[in-house]
Design an enzyme around this catalytic site. Structure first.
Site, PDB file in Angstrom:
ATOM      1  N   SER A 147      72.899  77.430  17.867  1.00 52.56           N
ATOM      2  CA  SER A 147      71.541  77.593  17.361  1.00 52.56           C
ATOM      3  C   SER A 147      70.543  77.012  18.360  1.00 52.56           C
ATOM      4  O   SER A 147      70.644  77.276  19.554  1.00 52.56           O
ATOM      5  CB  SER A 147      71.418  76.965  15.974  1.00 52.56           C
ATOM      6  OG  SER A 147      70.210  77.303  15.347  1.00 52.56           O
ATOM      7  N   ARG A 217      63.300  73.990   3.418  1.00 53.06           N
ATOM      8  CA  ARG A 217      64.744  74.091   3.608  1.00 53.06           C
ATOM      9  C   ARG A 217      65.294  75.372   2.997  1.00 53.06           C
ATOM     10  O   ARG A 217      66.181  76.007   3.567  1.00 53.06           O
ATOM     11  CB  ARG A 217      65.433  72.882   2.978  1.00 53.06           C
ATOM     12  CG  ARG A 217      66.952  72.919   3.057  1.00 53.06           C
ATOM     13  CD  ARG A 217      67.428  72.988   4.498  1.00 53.06           C
ATOM     14  NE  ARG A 217      68.860  72.802   4.614  1.00 53.06           N
ATOM     15  CZ  ARG A 217      69.545  72.832   5.745  1.00 53.06           C
ATOM     16  NH1 ARG A 217      68.895  73.028   6.872  1.00 53.06           N
ATOM     17  NH2 ARG A 217      70.848  72.649   5.760  1.00 53.06           N
ATOM     18  N   ASP A 319      74.469  87.812  12.295  1.00 54.56           N
ATOM     19  CA  ASP A 319      73.440  86.790  12.538  1.00 54.56           C
ATOM     20  C   ASP A 319      72.121  87.477  12.872  1.00 54.56           C
ATOM     21  O   ASP A 319      71.978  88.090  13.922  1.00 54.56           O
ATOM     22  CB  ASP A 319      73.885  85.887  13.690  1.00 54.56           C
ATOM     23  CG  ASP A 319      72.925  84.740  13.963  1.00 54.56           C
ATOM     24  OD1 ASP A 319      71.873  84.658  13.297  1.00 54.56           O
ATOM     25  OD2 ASP A 319      73.231  83.917  14.848  1.00 54.56           O
ATOM     26  N   HIS A 352      74.105  83.450  10.516  1.00 52.31           N
ATOM     27  CA  HIS A 352      73.915  82.421  11.529  1.00 52.31           C
ATOM     28  C   HIS A 352      74.850  81.231  11.320  1.00 52.31           C
ATOM     29  O   HIS A 352      75.253  80.573  12.276  1.00 52.31           O
ATOM     30  CB  HIS A 352      72.454  81.954  11.505  1.00 52.31           C
ATOM     31  CG  HIS A 352      72.096  81.024  12.622  1.00 52.31           C
ATOM     32  ND1 HIS A 352      72.249  81.358  13.952  1.00 52.31           N
ATOM     33  CD2 HIS A 352      71.595  79.760  12.620  1.00 52.31           C
ATOM     34  CE1 HIS A 352      71.852  80.360  14.716  1.00 52.31           C
ATOM     35  NE2 HIS A 352      71.453  79.373  13.935  1.00 52.31           N
TER      36      HIS A 352
END
Length: 402
Positions: A147, A217, A319, A352
Site C-alpha cells: 500500500s 475509517r 484491488d 486491497h
C-alpha cells in the site's frame, strides 16, 4: 525469534515542508541478527506500526497494527528472520511511538497537534535512513512494503538507489488516482467537521473526535475491500438479533434492517478509534495523497533511472485502490529505466487487503525474490514479454496487451 523493540532519537530533523523539530524519535522493531549484508526494511501501511511480526500482548498494538505481517515475517517464513535482519520503523506523523501530532513538543510542553510539520513519504524515507544510520546499517538487501508502504519502497529506490539491492513494492502505485483522492478527502472532512476535533486541539479532553475518525475509517475500509469479497462476506443479510447499532439513526431505521455489512463496519470503526489518533490519520492520508514518484523528475522512469538493482512489483486483480493497471504502469516505467523487473499479478477476490490476508500468494514469490532475485521468478523483458515463467504467483501480461 529474537526481537529488539526500541525508540531511537535521530536528533534534529528538517521536514520536506521546511519546518524543523529539535528531536525526532523513531519507534522500531528489529528481528534476527545483523551480519552486515542481510538487512531487510519492511515499510508499514497507512495505519500500521513497527510491530510487523511476533504475537505479543499490548493494547497499543491492537488490530492491524499488531503483528500485521506475522504470516510473512518470522523464522522459516517468506522473510526468514533466521537468515535476515528485519527492521520495521513507525513513520513520523503516526501514533505508535514515533514523533507525531500526539507527541509532546519540547518547546511548549504540550502536544504538537496541528502544529506538527506536514509530513511526506520522502520524510518517512529520510527518517528511516537516519534510523538505520543510528543502528549501523549502511546498506539494505531489500526494501518491501504494501500500500502506501509500497510508495515508501519506491522512494527508497528514488532517493537512495545505491543503498538498496532489491525493492518489492506490493499493492502500490506511483501515485493515487482521483477517485481515491476524493474518498480520502471525504474521510478527512468527516474528522475535521466533528465538533470534538476542535481544530486539532483535543488532547487531554474527555471529548475527542471519535465519530469523525470512525466514519473516516469506514470509508477507508470500504476502499480496501472488493465487490466480490463484500458479496461473499455479507451479501444483503441482516445483522443478528443481538447486533446493536453503534451510531445514532434516522427515525425510519426501525422499519428497515440493520445489515451485516453495516454491523461489520461499525465494529471495525469502534476498534480503530480505540487505537488510532485522528490528527495522525489526517497527516498520514495527506502524505499518501501527495505522493508522486515523478516529483522533481521528468517522469517515473527518470525518477528510477539511478536504481540499478532488481525489482518485483506485486498487484492483485480485485484491488481497485491500487489497481493492476497502475502497477503495470509502474513496472513499465522501471523497464524504461533499465531496471530488471518482474510484475506478479495475483488473481484474488480480496481487494486491497489481499497483501495482508493472502500469505500463500504473497509469501512464495517474495521468498524467491529475496533469496534468488529474479532467477526462478517470472522475468519480463523491456517490451513486457514474459521470458521465464514462475512457479509462484502468475504474471498475466495479457491484461496489459492491446
Amino acid at each position: 525469534m529474537n526481537v529488539d523493540a526500541d525508540t531511537v532519537s535521530v536528533g534534529e530533523f528538517e521536514f520536506e515542508c521546511g519546518q524543523t523539530i529539535s528531536d525526532l524519535e523513531i519507534a522500531y522493531e528489529a528481528y534476527g541478527e545483523f551480519t552486515g549484508d542481510n538487512a531487510v526494511l519492511v515499510c508499514h501501511a497507512l495505519t500500521g506500526s513497527a510491530h510487523v511480526a511476533g504475537h505479543r500482548g499490548g493494547s497499543d498494538t491492537a488490530g492491524q497494527a499488531r503483528a500485521w505481517w506475522d504470516d510473512i515475517v518470522g523464522p522459516g517464513k517468506a522473510i526468514d528472520t533466521n537468515e535476515y535482519y528485519v527492521v520495521c520503523a513507525n513513520v513520523p506523523g503516526s501514533c505508535y511511538g514515533s514523533t507525531g501530532p500526539a507527541s509532546t513538543d519540547p518547546e511548549t510542553g504540550e502536544p504538537y497537534g496541528t502544529d506538527f510539520p506536514a509530513v511526506t513519504v520522502r520524510d518517512w524515507t529520510e527518517a528511516q535512513r537516519a534510523l538505520l544510520d543510528e543502528l549501523g546499517i549502511p546498506h539494505l538487501h531489500m526494501v518491501t512494503g504494501g500500500s502506501v508502504g509500497g510508495m515508501n519502497v519506491l522512494e527508497w529506490a528514488k532517493r537512495h538507489p545505491d543503498h538498496v539491492e532489491k525493492i518489492a513494492p506490493i499493492a502500490a502505485a506511483a501515485r493515487l488516482d482521483p477517485q481515491c483522492l476524493a474518498l480520502d478527502a471525504i474521510a478527512r472532512r468527516a474528522i475535521t467537521t466533528d465538533p470534538n476535533w476542535n481544530g486539532g486541539d483535543y488532547y487531554g479532553s474527555d471529548e475527542t473526535p471519535t465519530d469523525g475518525l470512525a466514519l473516516a475509517r469506514q470509508i477507508g475500509h470500504v476502499m480496501y475491500l472488493s465487490k466480490s469479497s463484500m458479496e461473499q462476506k455479507f451479501g444483503r443479510r441482516s445483522a443478528g438479533r443481538d447486533a446493536v447499532r453503534t451510531f445514532p439513526t434516522d427515525p425510519a431505521a426501525g422499519f428497515f434492517p440493520y445489515r451485516d455489512v453495516e454491523s461489520y463496519l461499525d465494529y471495525q470503526a469502534e476498534k480503530f478509534v480505540e487505537r488510532f489518533d485522528a490528527n495522525s490519520y489526517l497527516y498520514l492520508t495527506r502524505a499518501m495523497d501527495n505522493y508522486d514518484l515523478a516529483a522533481g523528475f521528468e517522469d517515473d522512469a527518470d525518477a528510477l533511472a539511478a536504481f540499478d538493482g532488481e525489482a518485483m512489483v506485486m498487484s492483485f486483480t480485485a484491488d481497485w485502490h491500487f489497481t493492476t493497471a497502475q502497477a503495470e504502469g509502474l513496472a513499465e516505467s522501471m523497464r524504461e529505466a533499465g531496471v530488471d523487473i518482474s510484475h506478479h499479478v495475483v488473481d484474488s477476490d480480496h481487494g486491497h487487503d489481499a497483501f495482508l490476508v493472502e500469505p500463500d500468494h504473497v509469501g512464495p514469490p517474495l521468498d524467491s525474490f529475496l533469496e534468488d532475485g529474479l532467477d526462478g521468478t517470472a522475468i519480463t523483458d523491456t517490451e513486457g514479454d514474459v521470458e521465464e515463467e514462475s512457479e509462484f504467483a502468475p504474471v498475466h501480461t495479457s491484461l496489459f496487451s492491446d
